[in-house]
Design a protein around this motif. Structure first.
Motif, short mmCIF file in Angstrom:
data_model
loop_
_atom_site.label_atom_id
_atom_site.label_comp_id
_atom_site.label_asym_id
_atom_site.label_seq_id
_atom_site.Cartn_x
_atom_site.Cartn_y
_atom_site.Cartn_z
N HIS A 6 0.82 -1.21 0.00
CA HIS A 6 0.00 0.00 0.00
C HIS A 6 0.86 1.27 0.00
N ASN A 7 0.29 2.31 -0.59
CA ASN A 7 0.90 3.64 -0.58
C ASN A 7 2.29 3.64 -1.20
N SER A 8 2.51 2.82 -2.22
CA SER A 8 3.79 2.76 -2.92
C SER A 8 3.54 2.77 -4.42
N PRO A 9 3.84 3.88 -5.09
CA PRO A 9 3.63 3.94 -6.54
C PRO A 9 4.45 2.93 -7.33
N ARG A 10 5.46 2.31 -6.70
CA ARG A 10 6.29 1.33 -7.39
C ARG A 10 5.68 -0.06 -7.39
N VAL A 11 4.61 -0.28 -6.62
CA VAL A 11 4.01 -1.62 -6.51
C VAL A 11 2.52 -1.52 -6.79
N ALA A 12 2.08 -2.18 -7.88
CA ALA A 12 0.68 -2.10 -8.28
C ALA A 12 -0.21 -3.09 -7.52
N GLY A 13 0.39 -4.08 -6.89
CA GLY A 13 -0.40 -5.12 -6.22
C GLY A 13 -0.87 -4.71 -4.85
N SER A 14 -2.10 -4.20 -4.75
CA SER A 14 -2.62 -3.74 -3.46
C SER A 14 -3.77 -4.60 -2.94
N THR A 15 -4.46 -5.31 -3.83
CA THR A 15 -5.65 -6.06 -3.43
C THR A 15 -5.57 -7.49 -3.94
N PRO A 16 -4.89 -8.37 -3.22
CA PRO A 16 -4.72 -9.76 -3.69
C PRO A 16 -5.99 -10.47 -4.12
N PRO A 17 -7.10 -10.41 -3.37
CA PRO A 17 -8.27 -11.20 -3.80
C PRO A 17 -8.78 -10.80 -5.19
N VAL A 18 -8.76 -9.50 -5.50
CA VAL A 18 -9.22 -9.05 -6.80
C VAL A 18 -8.29 -9.55 -7.90
N LEU A 19 -6.99 -9.38 -7.67
CA LEU A 19 -6.01 -9.83 -8.66
C LEU A 19 -6.03 -11.35 -8.79
N MET A 20 -6.21 -12.05 -7.69
CA MET A 20 -6.27 -13.52 -7.74
C MET A 20 -7.43 -14.01 -8.59
N ALA A 21 -8.58 -13.35 -8.48
CA ALA A 21 -9.74 -13.76 -9.29
C ALA A 21 -9.43 -13.61 -10.78
N TYR A 22 -8.76 -12.54 -11.13
CA TYR A 22 -8.39 -12.31 -12.53
C TYR A 22 -7.39 -13.36 -13.00
N LEU A 23 -6.40 -13.63 -12.17
CA LEU A 23 -5.37 -14.59 -12.55
C LEU A 23 -5.93 -16.01 -12.65
N ALA A 24 -6.78 -16.37 -11.71
CA ALA A 24 -7.36 -17.72 -11.74
C ALA A 24 -8.21 -17.91 -13.00
N ALA A 25 -8.87 -16.84 -13.44
CA ALA A 25 -9.71 -16.93 -14.64
C ALA A 25 -8.87 -17.07 -15.90
N HIS A 26 -7.60 -16.70 -15.82
CA HIS A 26 -6.71 -16.76 -16.98
C HIS A 26 -5.69 -17.89 -16.86
N SER A 27 -6.00 -18.88 -16.06
CA SER A 27 -5.11 -20.05 -15.91
C SER A 27 -5.99 -21.28 -15.71
N GLN A 28 -5.36 -22.45 -15.69
CA GLN A 28 -6.12 -23.69 -15.68
C GLN A 28 -5.98 -24.50 -14.40
N SER A 29 -4.75 -24.70 -13.95
CA SER A 29 -4.55 -25.64 -12.85
C SER A 29 -3.60 -25.15 -11.76
N ILE A 30 -2.75 -24.19 -12.05
CA ILE A 30 -1.79 -23.71 -11.06
C ILE A 30 -2.54 -23.12 -9.87
N ARG A 31 -2.04 -23.34 -8.66
CA ARG A 31 -2.68 -22.79 -7.47
C ARG A 31 -2.40 -21.30 -7.40
N ILE A 32 -3.43 -20.52 -7.04
CA ILE A 32 -3.34 -19.07 -6.97
C ILE A 32 -3.49 -18.66 -5.51
N GLY A 33 -2.57 -17.80 -5.04
CA GLY A 33 -2.63 -17.46 -3.62
C GLY A 33 -2.17 -16.06 -3.30
N SER A 34 -2.29 -15.73 -2.04
CA SER A 34 -1.85 -14.43 -1.51
C SER A 34 -0.56 -14.63 -0.74
N GLY A 35 0.38 -13.77 -1.01
CA GLY A 35 1.66 -13.88 -0.30
C GLY A 35 2.12 -12.57 0.29
#
Length: 330
Positions: A45-74
């Motif tokens: 958060h609050n860092s213009p150098r890092v776009a990843g602020s909301t893992p669940p939203v990004l995870m939903a997008y990534l899971a929809a664009h993949s088949q079997s790899i596990r998607i998680g928050s780190g």
């Protein structure tokens, strides 16, 4: 040895946040083709150098664009959020993508104190509250909590439960992971001085759970692999420059690649970088595999979670490819 990727959606010089997130998607799809087991995204958060602020939203997008790899928050930085809302977010993900969702959790703010207060004004930054959140989360995932007015349901009711991992860069969280029967993710990429005693504590105190009958250890490290020593050294210099920026508290300025390559570290800066040395392995494929294997043995790790903040994109993606190939070789 099972391999995973931790991606932080870095906004490099001349990038937009859209560019950074597109690179995250490209990295995911490459990782899946190469046989990586997991793909995790971080919360900052609050860092213009890092776009990843909301893992669940990004995870939903990534899971929809993949088949079997596990998607998680780190990971999900739990004190920034309501445990009830985290349970609903991850139950939704588990319902949409059953058997593919990981919930990695930590207690760091993922940014500065101001951002943490804005995210959760009730945040006390106390360990006792973090422990209570973890306990509540367990109840929400199992529909085993309520009030005198009746049960409380975190919806939707998923067919299963996300695999839960506790992130630890020091000793304290290893006991928490053990007592809850969660997996332990040792964040060596954050603390280069993280010691194998973290794992020893975890394994000695581990209590089996429905998700993990046996202790499960993941070691996360920055891994920079080049076809030549020169290519690996260039990635290492880029990452070292970023470490110095973090050390100064500057995650706002993105410098051009050419400027970083031409930069000469002062003796004082080299001394600072010496303290970050344990966070990174780098070199040619054979050298990186040798270092990673030694670290995995030292930490008794079942999996390696690799991260790479380097630029340009082609070198970074090639690094993941070279490492995967090296581990496939007999």
């Amino acid at each position: 040895m099972q391999l995973g990727i931790l991606d932080q959606s870095i906004v490099h010089h001349s990038y937009t946040s859209t560019d950074a997130l597109q690179e995250t998607l490209e990295t995911l799809q490459l990782g899946e083709r190469l046989g990586y087991r997991r793909f995790w995204v971080s919360e900052h958060h609050n860092s213009p150098r890092v776009a990843g602020s909301t893992p669940p939203v990004l995870m939903a997008y990534l899971a929809a664009h993949s088949q079997s790899i596990r998607i998680g928050s780190g990971g999900i930085m739990l004190p920034n959020h309501s445990a009830y809302k985290v349970a609903e977010d991850f139950r939704m993900l588990e319902t949409l993508y059953p058997g593919r969702i990981d919930l990695g959790m930590g207690r760091a703010p993922g940014g500065d104190q101001i951002a943490a207060r804005l995210l959760n004004p009730a945040n006390t930054f106390q360990e006792a509250d973090y422990l209570q959140q973890l306990q509540h989360l367990g109840h929400f995932f199992t529909d085993s909590i309520g009030t005198d007015k009746g049960p409380i349901y975190a919806m939707p009711q998923a067919p299963g439960t996300p695999e839960q991992w506790i992130l630890s860069s020091s000793g304290g969280s290893s006991s928490i992971a053990a007592k809850l029967g969660h997996g332990l993710a040792v964040a060596r990429f954050i603390n280069g001085f993280a010691h194998p005693s973290i794992v020893e504590t975890y394994k000695n105190e581990f209590q089996p759970s429905a998700a993990f009958e046996q202790p499960r250890v993941m070691l996360s490290i920055v891994a920079l692999c080049g076809e030549t020593s020169e290519k690996a050294a260039a990635m290492r210099k880029y990452v070292d420059f970023m470490f110095l920026q973090m050390n100064r508290g500057d995650m706002h300025t993105a410098h051009p690649y050419e400027e970083i390559m031409a930069y000469e570290f002062t003796q004082r800066e080299q001394d600072i970088l010496g303290k970050h040395q344990g966070r990174v392995v780098s070199g040619t494929p054979h050298e990186v595999k040798t270092q990673l294997t030694a670290l995995a043995e030292k930490f008794e790790a079942d999996e390696l979670m690799l991260t790479n903040m380097a630029c340009p994109k082609e070198d970074r993606l090639k690094s993941f490819e070279l490492i995967a190939e090296s581990f496939r070789e007999a």
